[in-house]
Scaffold this active site. Structure first.
Site, PDB file in Angstrom:
ATOM      1  N   GLY A 221       5.124 -14.344   7.011  1.00  0.00           N
ATOM      2  CA  GLY A 221       4.127 -15.139   6.306  1.00  0.00           C
ATOM      3  C   GLY A 221       2.694 -14.976   6.765  1.00  0.00           C
ATOM      4  O   GLY A 221       2.335 -14.079   7.526  1.00  0.00           O
ATOM      5  N   CYS A 246       2.515  -8.595  16.331  1.00  0.00           N
ATOM      6  CA  CYS A 246       2.547  -8.777  14.882  1.00  0.00           C
ATOM      7  C   CYS A 246       1.919 -10.119  14.483  1.00  0.00           C
ATOM      8  O   CYS A 246       0.716 -10.271  14.572  1.00  0.00           O
ATOM      9  CB  CYS A 246       3.974  -8.618  14.353  1.00  0.00           C
ATOM     10  N   ASN A 288       5.835  -4.161  10.364  1.00  0.00           N
ATOM     11  CA  ASN A 288       6.315  -5.042   9.296  1.00  0.00           C
ATOM     12  C   ASN A 288       5.347  -6.211   9.154  1.00  0.00           C
ATOM     13  O   ASN A 288       5.502  -7.247   9.786  1.00  0.00           O
ATOM     14  CB  ASN A 288       7.723  -5.560   9.607  1.00  0.00           C
ATOM     15  N   GLY A 290       2.324  -8.072   6.206  1.00  0.00           N
ATOM     16  CA  GLY A 290       1.597  -8.084   4.938  1.00  0.00           C
ATOM     17  C   GLY A 290       0.186  -8.611   5.084  1.00  0.00           C
ATOM     18  O   GLY A 290      -0.567  -8.632   4.106  1.00  0.00           O
ATOM     19  N   HIS A 331       5.148  -3.039  16.280  1.00  0.00           N
ATOM     20  CA  HIS A 331       6.274  -3.520  17.077  1.00  0.00           C
ATOM     21  C   HIS A 331       6.590  -2.518  18.183  1.00  0.00           C
ATOM     22  O   HIS A 331       7.285  -1.527  17.949  1.00  0.00           O
ATOM     23  CB  HIS A 331       7.508  -3.724  16.193  1.00  0.00           C
ATOM     24  N   ASP A 333       8.648  -2.856  20.458  1.00  0.00           N
ATOM     25  CA  ASP A 333      10.079  -2.899  20.752  1.00  0.00           C
ATOM     26  C   ASP A 333      10.864  -1.878  19.949  1.00  0.00           C
ATOM     27  O   ASP A 333      12.032  -1.618  20.242  1.00  0.00           O
ATOM     28  CB  ASP A 333      10.617  -4.301  20.468  1.00  0.00           C
TER      29      ASP A 333
END
Length: 360
Positions: A221, A246, A288, A290, A331, A333
């Site tokens: 979100g 992120c 990942n 938006g 990321h 990871d």
């Protein structure tokens, strides 16, 4: 079982249903990468989204118990060109279709995912629904456009109460905004003693654990949907080292006066090139998100840009000029994805060491 994928711009695709037999609505996004579908489907950052895979065949190596990124429902639906009905891998325990059915996630195959991805790139992420075949699509388009997507995804995927993972190294408090398990695995590899707390935990409670460092996790979100979090970050960043990933990166930036914006179609996949400015090193990364941080909004703040995306020059990392706080948009990871950025966890450990913290 014929099903429809309809978009709010009145485009529709006819496909075959698999997985759960339910209808669903959400934001439709695409992810690149030829593997890692299990990690992406279970990544809480995809909460509420219809996930399109650009690789033409998905599910060929099945699903196993070890590669889950969470045990909660993550994405709302899966959209593919071809779904493998038979899985071939020594670790496989069930097919993708069986897994989606058990998780109550609908899937649709037989979709021209290349055309669909080009449309999302052209028009941006938009609302979409997977529904049964109907005679009156115009009515369904009207209903789809009228739907207001929820903004409480973090609340749905965050832990409800604190829990600990024992370790003999530094004590790290992880604020869970929708955390991937691979983040915990990297901290465990470095012998950290971990305390995971809910997303809305106050700075007073976090500091009461006497952490050596605080990690702000990934999550789904818009970062502006969490207006109470920047205040918490401002309280802790001057007292303990802070590392954001992120969504955590975006929240750290907002706390220090920057602004965020919604990207046209986001970065999702395991092959995004990022440049570290100081060393002029190129990392291939898993991403990942938006939303992103507006680089111009960083002017006049106490943050400096440390990483940028090679393709669109968006901000991929920042560092505080006064306090031991930094973050990355990608990321490190690497689940799924390349391991180029995993050393950033070591930088967090070194930052805690340099601050003179003692082991737990």
């Amino acid at each position: 079982m014929k099903r429809l994928l309809i978009l709010e711009d009145e485009t529709y695709f006819v496909g075959e249903g698999f997985g759960a037999k339910s209808s669903v609505t959400g934001e439709i996004v695409f992810a690149t990468g030829m593997s890692g579908y299990q990690e992406m489907i279970t990544d809480p950052s995809f909460k509420g989204q219809l996930l399109v895979f650009t690789s033409p065949t998905i599910g060929n190596y099945g699903i196993n118990r070890d590669d889950h990124e969470s045990m909660v429902s993550a994405c709302s639906a899966v959209v593919v060109k071809n779904v493998a009905r038979v899985a071939s891998n020594w670790r496989s325990q069930q097919t993708l279709g069986e897994f989606l059915e058990k998780r109550e996630i609908p899937g649709i195959s037989g979709i021209d995912t290349r055309a669909l991805t080009k449309k999302i790139r052209e028009k941006g992420a938009m609302k979409a629904s997977i529904i049964d075949m109907v005679p009156d699509l115009e009515h369904d388009f009207d209903q789809l456009r009228a739907i207001v997507l929820p903004t409480n995804q973090v609340q749905e995927v965050s832990t409800n109460k604190p829990y600990s993972i024992p370790g003999t190294g530094f004590h790290v408090v992880v604020v869970d905004f929708g955390m991937k398990q691979s983040i915990l695995r990297e901290l465990i590899k470095r012998d950290c003693h971990i305390t995971v707390v809910p997303y809305n935990t106050s700075s007073e409670v976090i500091l009461s654990y006497q952490p050596d460092g605080v990690m702000l996790s990934n999550g789904p979100g818009d970062p502006k949907d969490l207006p109470q979090v920047p205040e918490m970050i401002l309280d802790i960043q001057s007292q303990v080292p802070v590392f954001g990933i992120c969504l955590g990166h975006q929240l750290l930036s907002l706390a220090n006066g920057a602004d965020s914006y919604k990207m046209p179609f986001g970065h999702r996949g395991s092959n995004h090139a990022v440049r570290e400015i100081a060393s002029d090193t190129i990392y291939f990364t898993s991403q990942n998100h938006g939303y992103a941080i507006d680089q111009e909004s960083l002017v006049g703040t106490d943050l400096m840009v440390t990483h940028v995306d090679i393709n669109d020059l968006s901000v991929e990392g920042v560092k505080h000029k006064k306090y031991p706080a930094f973050s990355v948009q990608f990321h490190p990871d690497a689940a799924p994805g390349p391991h180029d950025g995993v050393s950033i966890f070591d930088e967090f450990i070194e930052l805690m060491e340099s601050e003179g913290k003692t082991h737990a």
